[in-house]
Design an enzyme around this catalytic site. Structure first.
Site, PDB file in Angstrom:
ATOM      1  CG  HIS A 134      -1.961  -1.056   1.217  1.00 54.88           C
ATOM      2  ND1 HIS A 134      -3.303  -0.788   1.249  1.00 54.88           N
ATOM      3  CD2 HIS A 134      -1.846  -2.403   1.145  1.00 54.88           C
ATOM      4  CE1 HIS A 134      -3.989  -1.930   1.214  1.00 54.88           C
ATOM      5  NE2 HIS A 134      -3.124  -2.929   1.162  1.00 54.88           N
ATOM      6  CG  ASP A 138      -4.918   2.123   2.237  1.00 52.80           C
ATOM      7  OD1 ASP A 138      -3.786   1.925   1.787  1.00 52.80           O
ATOM      8  OD2 ASP A 138      -5.845   1.290   2.159  1.00 52.80           O
TER       9      ASP A 138
END
Ligand SMILES: *[C@@H]1O[C@H](CO)[C@@H](O)[C@H](O)[C@H]1NC(C)=O
Ligand SMILES: *[C@@H]1O[C@H](CO)[C@@H](O)[C@H](O)[C@H]1NC(C)=O
Length: 490
Positions: A22, A129
């Site tokens: 990520h 995120d």
């Protein structure tokens, strides 16, 4: 005030989940915006800052001297004290259920430094995120638009939205091979029941997916590491049918000018360096590259069949045996060990491999992949056709996109959504060999697949160049955020 406002550069806070898969795309995305003059800050903890530090330094070095570019900074905040051992700050480092619980507790506690950042720094937008579902409310309290980023394809995102809405698995017959139709999508998308997550068996995960989807839906919009030409029908579906806003700014891996060497810190490992020299000796398109990312595990019988398949295929190959926790002697057929020892047809890399360099090498003609979005997009960008072997998460959706919609790959017939090795049916070596032949062999089908992959690779490259669709989406988002600033201040 107004004039000062117009002159003050846009400021975006990037807030990636604490896992390398990520962090790196988020850092790459920050580099895209920074190159266009946006002041970008990445908020993360010390251990995770270390993961992206060199990528950020490289991006900053590359942009130094460029007229409009700005340096990216990393705002480092302490990892919340939840009783995890020092240095354990990210998903892949967790070994027990208890540690995982503590980790998710820490994730919630990040709200405090996140709030503090927004309270003290005037920020035009947050790229959060999607896993931080709470950030949508936190950002709203500060009047800052939140953009969700999940790091998968728009297609997979649309599929997962559909499952959360309709729960088609529950309605399907119990049989693992029962077809499950995902309703309301632009194409007929049919999965097997065994390829999907079972909400009843994973209630926590299911609830989490629902929260993530709801948070993204309530957000200002979402950014994707994808590009218009790759999945135009799903962009249309997302925006028109679902009424959600999306900006496609990828492939973000092209953000750094030294694309080829990205991920290679300093010197290549001896294995990796040897691999590139070995590839130099092979004819164009003759090598199958085999890698399943950092998190996929294969059982010994699966590894044995894969080895047999590579042998049977008759093609050259480079196989990244990452983090194998089984002794090679347990699964490697003697004939395969001999084949490797001769060193002519195949090479095994243990540990880390410079995937972008390998995929972009002319000798590579096919990629056997688990269809993680990262890897899929890297293959698309390099114009390399795929042999798909998904295991879990969004990988089965990405396989559909690659095989059925884009037609730049063929599947090996993976049927089992499972993180647990024993639950998986073993795929025979002959099937693997056939898949490799179908993308790398002679014949019309293989040639058509390769040609489509090549064309798609060119489109990917063009998308991020000046005037390309992803380049324009970055500009479009910047303009909107700037215009919004004017509105909220009057
Ligand atoms: C995605 O790609 C980057 C760079 O190639 C890599 O460092 C990162 O670990 C990858 N993520 C996953 C989930 O494999
Ligand atoms: C405000 O931004 C600066 C620069 O990115 C950062 O160093 C600082 O820590 C931020 N303030 C807070 C309270 O997070």
């Amino acid at each position: 005030m107004a004039i000062e406002d117009e002159e003050r550069p846009l400021r975006i806070l990037f807030f990636p989940f604490l896992a390398p898969g990520h962090l790196i795309p988020a850092a790459d995305m920050a580099a895209l915006f920074a190159a266009r003059g946006v002041r970008c800050t990445i908020l993360t903890t010390p251990g995770n800052a270390a993961v992206i530090r060199s990528a950020v330094d490289r991006a900053n070095d590359a942009s130094r001297g460029a007229e409009s570019a700005r340096a990216i900074d990393i705002a480092v905040v302490p990892f919340p004290d939840v009783g995890l051992p020092p240095g354990v700050e990210s998903g892949p480092a967790l070994n027990s259920e208890a540690d995982r619980d503590k980790f998710f507790q820490a994730i919630q506690l990040l709200r405090e430094p996140f709030d503090r950042f927004l309270a003290e720094n005037r920020t035009d937008a947050v790229v959060s995120d999607s896993f931080f579902d709470w950030s949508v409310d936190a950002a709203a309290e500060h009047g800052v638009p939140r953009l969700g980023f999940l790091g998968t394809s728009l297609f997979a995102r649309a599929c997962s939205d559909c499952t959360v809405r309709h729960n088609p698995v529950e309605a399907a017959p119990e049989d693992p091979d029962a077809p499950v139709l995902l309703p309301g999508l632009p194409h007929r998308v049919e999965m097997r029941r065994s390829q999907m997550m079972e909400p009843k068996k994973m209630p926590d995960r299911w609830a989490f997916l629902q929260r993530v989807n709801a948070a993204d839906q309530r957000s200002y919009g979402e950014v994707f590491n994808s590009f218009h030409e790759l999945e135009p029908d799903y962009l249309e579906h997302y925006t028109t049918t679902l009424g959600r806003r999306a900006w496609l700014v990828g492939p973000v891996a092209f953000a750094s000018k030294d694309v080829a060497t990205r991920g290679t810190d300093d010197a290549l490992s001896p294995d990796a360096d040897g691999c590139l020299r070995w590839l130099d000796t092979k004819p164009a398109g003759s090598v199958a590259y085999v890698s399943f990312g950092t998190l996929s595990r294969f059982s010994p019988p699966e590894l044995r069949e894969l080895a047999r398949g590579l042998d049977l295929s008759g093609k050259n190959f480079v196989w990244v045996v990452g983090g194998a926790d089984t002794e090679e002697s347990e699964w490697m057929p003697d004939s395969f060990a001999e084949l490797l020892a001769r060193g002519e047809r195949g090479l095994v890399i243990r540990g880390w491999a410079p995937q972008m360099l390998i995929l972009n090498h002319a000798a590579v003609g096919g990629f056997v992949t688990h269809c993680g979005w990262n890897s899929t997009l890297e293959a698309v960008s390099a114009g390399v056709p795929m042999v798909t072997w998904p295991r879990y998460a969004d990988q089965f959706y990405n396989e559909k996109l690659v095989v059925e919609l884009l037609k730049v790959g063929v599947g090996v017939g993976s049927t089992d959504y499972a993180t647990n090795l024993e639950a998986r049916r073993v795929i025979g070596g002959d099937v693997v060999a056939e898949g490799i032949g179908r993308v790398m062999g002679d014949g019309e089908e293989a040639e058509a697949i390769r040609e489509r992959a090549r064309v798609l690779g060119e489109k990917a490259r063009r998308a991020v160049e000046k005037g390309g669709s992803s380049y324009d989406d970055v500009g479009r988002l910047m303009d909107e955020l700037m215009a919004r600033r004017g509105l909220t201040n009057v």
